[in-house]
Scaffold this active site. Structure first.
Site, PDB file in Angstrom:
ATOM      1  N   LYS A   1       0.834  -1.200   0.000  1.00 36.57           N
ATOM      2  CA  LYS A   1       0.000   0.000   0.000  1.00 36.57           C
ATOM      3  C   LYS A   1       0.868   1.248   0.000  1.00 36.57           C
ATOM      4  O   LYS A   1       1.605   1.509   0.944  1.00 36.57           O
ATOM      5  CB  LYS A   1      -0.903   0.003   1.238  1.00 36.57           C
ATOM      6  CG  LYS A   1      -1.783   1.249   1.343  1.00 36.57           C
ATOM      7  CD  LYS A   1      -2.635   1.237   2.599  1.00 36.57           C
ATOM      8  CE  LYS A   1      -3.469   2.496   2.708  1.00 36.57           C
ATOM      9  NZ  LYS A   1      -4.344   2.496   3.905  1.00 36.57           N
TER      10      LYS A   1
ATOM     11  N   SER B   1      -8.827   3.667   2.225  1.00 37.69           N
ATOM     12  CA  SER B   1      -7.694   4.229   1.510  1.00 37.69           C
ATOM     13  C   SER B   1      -6.797   3.189   0.836  1.00 37.69           C
ATOM     14  O   SER B   1      -5.891   3.529   0.088  1.00 37.69           O
ATOM     15  CB  SER B   1      -6.842   5.061   2.467  1.00 37.69           C
ATOM     16  OG  SER B   1      -6.325   4.248   3.517  1.00 37.69           O
TER      17      SER B   1
ATOM     18  N   SER C   1     -10.488   1.151   6.047  1.00 39.02           N
ATOM     19  CA  SER C   1      -9.702   1.350   4.836  1.00 39.02           C
ATOM     20  C   SER C   1      -9.205   0.081   4.170  1.00 39.02           C
ATOM     21  O   SER C   1      -8.679   0.139   3.063  1.00 39.02           O
ATOM     22  CB  SER C   1      -8.496   2.257   5.126  1.00 39.02           C
ATOM     23  OG  SER C   1      -8.942   3.561   5.405  1.00 39.02           O
TER      24      SER C   1
END
Length: 321
Positions: free
Chosen positions: A17, A74, A98
């Site tokens: 990520k 996210s 997220s």
């Protein structure tokens, strides 16, 4: 080398990520286990509303099921990389949903670990490490590698006692999203994976408390709400090992943004409480949007939660096929 032990991941490609994800504890453990990081994934840019949708500094991240819709965030790019078949797992982090929200909206598996189980740079204590994966089985491999001491989960005796709470007592859920999740719950009950108990688990709306904790200034009413929700969850898990809810109250929205909707309404309660929670694909709405079923377990029960998620996932796949 002849006779050398095979590493658990042995060349398996994975994504991380964001540009700093390669330095995370989880990524370093995956590399030590033989995994090969192939790239960093997109993350919503600074100032993006709650970072729960896929518009970032380099433009929008597209949902592979509906290009006109967001993949969530996210961990937006991580979910898309798995859903598109680029990798079988990707690292994520979850401070309000997220990992679970993009997993639900991209039709993949997602796990938020128990808060504090793995290192996190988030000073508020809300964010926990997580993984997005092709399946719960891949997530089990992830957890074994990052914990370095976790053997295969022994399957829990089925049916497993579970309660279904469509809105946790406070959230308004899109009727079609609720119907998809309820259908998945009913299928799990019919095929003997779960045994539904009477009632659910009603909580107080944690929105203001989550925002207060995030800001670092927590007034007494917010602290009291957090304690009350913890009390209710402790009482629930003392008798029932599994809580089922939709992951989000809404389906994926467009790239213009979420508007006044809180996609986090059913996820951030468990960032405050610290419980592990997973998203399992439950089906699709009539407009082709994936829907996620959220599985929540007692704090520290990450290993058994993944074993349960695997049984849930396999049952839902067999019913659909």
């Amino acid at each position: 080398m002849p006779g050398a032990a095979r590493l658990p991941l042995a060349g398996l490609p994975f994504a991380v990520k964001g540009p700093t994800g390669i330095r995370s504890y989880a990524a370093r453990r995956l590399i030590a286990a033989g995994g090969v990081p192939v790239g960093s994934t997109s993350v919503p840019g600074p100032g993006t509303y709650w970072q729960t949708w896929g518009l970032g500094a380099h433009g929008r991240t597209v949902n592979p099921w509906r290009p006109d819709r967001t993949p969530g965030g996210s961990s937006a790019g991580s979910a898309v990389a798995v859903a598109a078949g680029l990798v079988e797992l990707a690292t994520g982090s979850d401070g309000a949903g997220s990992v679970r929200i993009p997993a639900a909206w991209c039709g993949v598996f997602g796990l938020k670990t128990t808060n504090g189980l793995l290192p996190s740079p988030d000073r508020s204590g809300l964010a926990a490490a997580g993984v997005l994966a092709r399946s719960a089985a891949h997530a089990q491999t992830y957890l074994r590698c990052v914990l370095d001491s976790c053997g295969p989960a022994a399957p829990a005796p089925l049916p497993l006692r579970a309660a279904y709470s469509p809105g946790l007592g406070y959230a308004d859920v899109d009727p079609e999203v609720a119907a998809v999740v309820r259908g998945a719950v009913d299928r799990l009950s019919a095929c003997g994976v779960i045994r539904l108990t009477a009632g659910g688990c009603d909580l107080l709306d944690p929105a203001d408390t989550w925002q207060a904790v995030r800001s670092g200034e927590v007034p007494p009413p917010a602290e009291e709400l957090r304690r009350e929700n913890d009390r209710r969850l402790n009482a629930f898990f003392a008798t029932t090992p599994l809580l089922l809810t939709p992951v989000t109250p809404n389906r994926p929205h467009g790239h213009e943004g979420p508007g006044e909707l809180f996609s986090t309404a059913l996820t951030w309660a468990f960032n405050l409480s610290g419980h592990p929670a997973a998203s399992v694909p439950a089906g699709f709405t009539s407009d082709g949007c994936p829907v996620g079923l959220q599985l929540v377990a007692q704090r520290g029960a990450d290993v058994s939660l993944l074993g349960t998620a695997r049984a849930v996932e396999e049952a839902l796949i067999s019913v659909r096929s």
